[in-house]
Scaffold this motif. Structure first.
Motif, mmCIF file in Angstrom:
data_model
loop_
_atom_site.group_PDB
_atom_site.id
_atom_site.type_symbol
_atom_site.label_atom_id
_atom_site.label_comp_id
_atom_site.label_asym_id
_atom_site.label_seq_id
_atom_site.Cartn_x
_atom_site.Cartn_y
_atom_site.Cartn_z
ATOM 1 N N TRP A 103 24.124 82.496 -19.845
ATOM 2 C CA TRP A 103 23.279 83.484 -20.536
ATOM 3 C C TRP A 103 21.872 82.917 -20.696
ATOM 4 O O TRP A 103 20.870 83.584 -20.411
ATOM 5 C CB TRP A 103 23.908 83.814 -21.887
ATOM 6 N N GLY A 113 19.182 83.076 -17.968
ATOM 7 C CA GLY A 113 18.480 84.328 -17.706
ATOM 8 C C GLY A 113 17.058 84.313 -18.229
ATOM 9 O O GLY A 113 16.206 85.079 -17.778
ATOM 10 N N THR A 131 15.801 84.982 -21.306
ATOM 11 C CA THR A 131 15.325 86.010 -22.234
ATOM 12 C C THR A 131 15.751 85.667 -23.654
ATOM 13 O O THR A 131 14.960 85.140 -24.429
ATOM 14 C CB THR A 131 15.843 87.403 -21.815
ATOM 15 N N THR A 167 28.544 84.105 -15.723
ATOM 16 C CA THR A 167 27.253 84.780 -15.789
ATOM 17 C C THR A 167 27.495 86.265 -16.088
ATOM 18 O O THR A 167 28.592 86.665 -16.447
ATOM 19 C CB THR A 167 26.454 84.580 -14.481
ATOM 20 N N TYR A 206 22.142 89.247 -17.784
ATOM 21 C CA TYR A 206 21.434 88.033 -18.189
ATOM 22 C C TYR A 206 20.120 87.916 -17.423
ATOM 23 O O TYR A 206 20.100 87.621 -16.221
ATOM 24 C CB TYR A 206 22.276 86.791 -17.948
ATOM 25 N N GLY A 207 19.028 88.169 -18.144
ATOM 26 C CA GLY A 207 17.728 88.152 -17.482
ATOM 27 C C GLY A 207 17.576 89.265 -16.475
ATOM 28 O O GLY A 207 16.796 89.142 -15.532
ATOM 29 N N ASN A 208 18.334 90.366 -16.671
ATOM 30 C CA ASN A 208 18.298 91.477 -15.713
ATOM 31 C C ASN A 208 18.547 91.001 -14.284
ATOM 32 O O ASN A 208 17.861 91.416 -13.343
ATOM 33 C CB ASN A 208 16.970 92.236 -15.815
ATOM 34 N N ARG A 214 18.510 87.717 -13.281
ATOM 35 C CA ARG A 214 17.924 86.406 -12.959
ATOM 36 C C ARG A 214 18.983 85.306 -12.950
ATOM 37 O O ARG A 214 18.967 84.434 -12.068
ATOM 38 C CB ARG A 214 16.815 86.053 -13.944
ATOM 39 N N SER A 215 19.890 85.330 -13.919
ATOM 40 C CA SER A 215 20.926 84.301 -13.962
ATOM 41 C C SER A 215 21.773 84.334 -12.691
ATOM 42 O O SER A 215 22.023 83.291 -12.066
ATOM 43 C CB SER A 215 21.804 84.498 -15.200
ATOM 44 N N GLU A 216 22.211 85.508 -12.280
ATOM 45 C CA GLU A 216 22.987 85.616 -11.037
ATOM 46 C C GLU A 216 22.181 85.133 -9.839
ATOM 47 O O GLU A 216 22.711 84.433 -8.961
ATOM 48 C CB GLU A 216 23.430 87.064 -10.812
#
Length: 330
Positions: free
Chosen positions: A21, A24, A26, A53, A57-59, A61-63
């Protein structure tokens, strides 16, 4: 790093995983790309194979960062990547639970992670009535039949939700909040999940950092950090922040715990080791924003179990000093 069976799937995963999380960038403050990738590498090099993930998460970004990390690993096949869906703003609830949207959001996760099949996708703390109605799980079964996902599970907020999900056919896993401050799953869930062969993924094992024992009443958090804006549940379930405890009470309780930490353990490792001592737990997913944090977390797997007397003391501590202060779904 020790491994444990992932429920009845036949797969083994590291008993300490990595929650992402915070990567991401944020609700935990910003984490630069190079630091995020270094943190993933430190976890992997410490034996971590389970990475958790979510598409929100970060829209994404994490993925995407995990996808970049995996692309550079010659040992890619040893990692088990778990993602989640159901909370994106596009299109939002209730359309997120339609077959079309579940399929589209799954394709988005596949693209960002750079894989052809997701090891695990989880419903992401979605409304209980949607879970009970069951269509969303039928969509996931269809994705499984198509080879888009290998397994599906549910990330939940309360024990009532967890027990409902245990009745879902083909459910592989449940993700729950569990730590020294939130011990209800021991009595309510563990035996039932074990009997069903359902893996248990533990999030918030250090209660958003409270159980690391490094903060004081003077500690402040960035405006965008959920530990600032959601400490009383203003944005989402208060249980996701400090395990539902008021911050000041959590600090007080953490100080009560400090003398109980055995020699040779940090307080965070003590909290992780406590979770691992329950054989119903499959994997514990502490977050990390820096490589040294990831390495310290992973090292908890090599520490000896806590003794029975200390476990009894911690159960009494929870019952007498903690339980009445927990807020939110539980």
């Amino acid at each position: 790093m020790r491994t444990r069976p992932f429920g009845s799937t036949g797969v083994e995963v590291s008993e300490i995983g990595l929650g992402t999380w915070q990567l991401g960038g944020t609700e935990w403050g910003d984490v630069p790309d190079d630091e995020a990738l270094a943190t993933l590498a430190a976890a992997a090099d410490s034996g971590v194979t389970f990475i958790d993930t979510a598409d929100i998460y970060g829209n994404g970004r994490s993925e995407s960062l995990i996808g970049r990390f995996l692309a550079g690993r010659p040992d890619r096949d040893r990692f088990f990547i778990a993602t989640k869906l159901g909370r994106r703003a596009d299109p939002g609830w209730p359309e997120n639970f339609s077959r079309q949207t579940v399929f589209r959001h799954t394709e988005d996760s596949l693209r960002r992670l750079g894989v052809e099949t997701l090891d695990l996708t989880q419903t992401h703390c979605i409304p209980p009535d949607v879970m009970r109605q069951g269509d969303v799980f039928e969509h996931l079964r269809a994705l499984k039949r198509q080879g888009k996902i290998r397994q599906f599970g549910a990330s939940v907020e309360s024990m009532d939700e967890a027990l409902d999900c245990l009745e879902v056919d083909e459910l592989a896993s449940l993700q729950i909040i569990f730590n020294i401050f939130r011990q209800k799953p021991i009595d309510v869930l563990f035996e039932k999940a074990r009997a069903k062969g359902v893996a248990l993924i533990v999030r918030l094992p250090v209660a958003s950092g409270l159980l690391a024992g490094k903060w004081t009443r003077e500690t402040t958090f960035a405006q965008r950090d959920h530990r600032h804006f959601n400490r009383d549940g203003a944005a989402f379930n208060v249980g996701e922040t400090f395990a539902g405890l008021p911050f000041e009470k959590g600090l007080e309780l953490a100080e009560t715990l400090r003398p109980m930490v055995p020699p040779g353990m940090t307080m965070a490792q003590f909290a992780l080791r406590w979770c691992l001592d329950f054989d119903a737990v499959t994997t514990v997913i502490p977050g990390a924003k820096r490589p040294d944090q990831a390495r310290e977390n992973a090292a908890a797997a090599d520490l000896p179990p806590l003794d029975a007397a200390l476990h009894r003391r911690l159960r009494q501590f929870y019952a007498e000093q903690v339980a009445e202060h927990i807020r939110g779904k539980y």
